[in-house]
Scaffold this active site. Structure first.
Site, short mmCIF file in Angstrom:
data_model
loop_
_atom_site.label_atom_id
_atom_site.label_comp_id
_atom_site.label_asym_id
_atom_site.label_seq_id
_atom_site.Cartn_x
_atom_site.Cartn_y
_atom_site.Cartn_z
N LYS A 1 0.82 -1.32 -0.02
CA LYS A 1 -0.07 -0.24 0.02
C LYS A 1 1.06 1.19 0.23
O LYS A 1 0.30 2.49 -0.39
CB LYS A 1 -1.00 -0.03 1.06
CG LYS A 1 -1.96 -1.33 1.40
CD LYS A 1 -2.67 -1.71 -0.10
CE LYS A 1 -3.50 -2.78 0.27
NZ LYS A 1 -3.01 -4.12 0.43
N TYR B 1 -11.87 -15.30 3.29
CA TYR B 1 -10.85 -14.11 3.48
C TYR B 1 -10.32 -14.19 4.83
O TYR B 1 -11.19 -14.19 6.06
CB TYR B 1 -11.51 -12.68 3.36
CG TYR B 1 -10.52 -11.58 3.69
CD1 TYR B 1 -9.42 -11.18 2.79
CD2 TYR B 1 -10.84 -11.00 4.99
CE1 TYR B 1 -8.79 -10.00 3.15
CE2 TYR B 1 -9.90 -9.84 5.21
CZ TYR B 1 -8.85 -9.53 4.42
OH TYR B 1 -8.25 -8.53 4.79
N TYR C 1 -2.74 -12.74 2.87
CA TYR C 1 -2.68 -12.62 1.59
C TYR C 1 -1.38 -13.48 1.10
O TYR C 1 -1.36 -14.16 0.06
CB TYR C 1 -2.10 -10.95 1.61
CG TYR C 1 -3.39 -9.95 1.83
CD1 TYR C 1 -4.17 -9.64 0.70
CD2 TYR C 1 -3.55 -9.57 3.04
CE1 TYR C 1 -5.55 -8.90 0.84
CE2 TYR C 1 -4.67 -8.73 3.07
CZ TYR C 1 -5.35 -8.24 2.28
OH TYR C 1 -6.51 -7.53 2.67
C1 PLP Z 1 -3.57 -5.20 0.22
C2 PLP Z 1 -2.80 -6.63 0.10
C3 PLP Z 1 -2.56 -7.37 -0.79
C4 PLP Z 1 -3.65 -7.11 -2.01
O1 PLP Z 1 -3.66 -5.97 -2.93
P1 PLP Z 1 -4.60 -5.44 -3.61
O2 PLP Z 1 -4.05 -4.21 -4.26
O3 PLP Z 1 -5.63 -4.84 -2.79
O4 PLP Z 1 -5.11 -6.35 -4.59
C5 PLP Z 1 -1.92 -8.36 -1.00
N1 PLP Z 1 -0.93 -8.45 0.14
C6 PLP Z 1 -1.04 -7.75 1.01
C7 PLP Z 1 0.01 -8.03 2.32
C8 PLP Z 1 -2.01 -6.68 1.13
O5 PLP Z 1 -2.06 -5.83 2.35
#
Ligand code: PLP
Length: 334
Positions: free
Chosen positions: A51, A262, A288
């Protein structure tokens, strides 16, 4: 090259470029292809993650609009809201976060207080708890209204930072991967990562279409909503394609690796987290990157790649969430 890309205003926040490193021991364990990791867990700010790249463009937009605070939202252990809180702190902006509770079933007792939540508070953000099933957008509108009534200039940032502006951060990441791979002497067959709110994948798809058109971008759905993710990626790619004048690339989202849902641990995630830790010293997360690597391992076992091809896994961060899943993580320990 993308004409005019360097002229788009960007607020530097990240440690860039992040390293692109080989994963020789994981490669040997799986018997090929040659695996590489793009270390976007090392973007620096607020313990890093994907991010921060998006926030460079989003914060430039907020500052240009005269904002004195930002408002955004996410799940309790959201990495996006943690990195947003850190960016706001660094830039001297206020930060209101809609923290959506109840999204993940069966969480552990520390889930609501440790990991990303502890960091959000440490960065000085104001947390507003809202039930995931309630009208989240209405709650965010309320926070924005209250801030305006108090004489502030709040600026809304999309969930996951996934707007066309936020996705520009991953166009830049694609450019980095292209020149780093060239310097290391390979052309990636594919770039693969965990995909959720779609901005990361959209930026990579648009960027790769411009810089490495032969390279596939593969998003691993971690929401259990592959069709929704693919639709969101496609919409953002269209927006980027219009804004940057690049050809729209192919969107591929692979489902089947989100486990029960999720944020809910799965055996394949635990295997992936354990292998990355023991073979490469990498800390993946249960929400993730653990599921993203599990998806890559499944594609490799299904024969998707030749042994002499090069595949880049983007480590998108998320390690603070490990501490919110202490009992589940025992399952990743050999
Ligand atoms: C937000 C996030 C993602 C996914 O990215 P998006 O742009 O929301 O699809 C992947 N890995 C981590 C660790 C994240 O925080």
């Amino acid at each position: 090259m993308i004409a005019g890309f360097e002229d788009i205003s960007r607020q530097p926040l990240a440690h860039l470029p992040t390293p692109l490193e080989p994963m020789p021991r994981l490669t040997a364990h799986l018997g090929g292809p040659r695996l590489w990791v793009k270390r976007d867990d090392c973007t620096g700010l607020g313990l890093g993650g994907n991010k921060v790249r998006k926030l460079e463009y989003l914060m430039a937009e907020a500052l240009a609009a005269g904002a004195d605070s930002i408002v955004t939202g996410g799940a309790t252990q959201s990495n996006h809201i943690r990195q947003s809180a850190a960016a706001a702190a660094k830039l001297g902006l206020g930060c209101d976060l809609a923290v959506m509770t109840g999204r993940v079933p069966g969480t552990e007792p520390v889930y609501d207080t440790t990991g990303n939540v502890l960091l959000d508070r440490l960065f000085g953000a104001r947390l507003h708890k809202v039930d995931w099933r309630a009208d989240r957008n209405q709650v965010i509108s309320g926070i924005l209204e209250n801030a305006r009534r108090a004489g502030r200039e709040p600026h809304f940032i999309a969930y996951g930072g996934s707007s066309v502006t936020g996705a520009l951060g991953y166009v830049r990441a694609a450019m980095e991967i292209a020149w780093q791979a060239k310097a290391l002497g390979f052309t990636p067959r594919a770039v693969l990562h965990a995909s959720g709110s779609a901005g990361t994948q959209a930026g990579l798809v648009a960027g790769m279409a411009a810089y490495l058109p032969e390279t596939s971008v593969i998003g691993i759905d971690i929401d259990g909503e592959a069709a929704r993710v693919a639709g969101d990626v496609s919409r953002l790619v269209e927006g980027l394609s219009e804004r940057l004048g690049v050809p729209p690339g192919r969107v591929e989202v692979v489902g089947g690796h989100a486990g029960p849902g999720y944020g809910v641990p799965s055996p394949a995630m635990l295997e992936a987290v354990g292998l990355a830790a023991r073979l490469e010293g990498l800390v993946l997360d249960p929400v993730y990157t653990g599921k993203g690597l599990a998806g890559l391992i499944a594609l490799i076992r299904a024969g998707r790649f030749a042994k002499d091809e090069d595949v880049v896994f983007v480590h998108t961060g998320g390690a603070p969430a490990v501490f919110a899943y202490p009992a589940a993580m025992e399952g990743a320990i050999a």
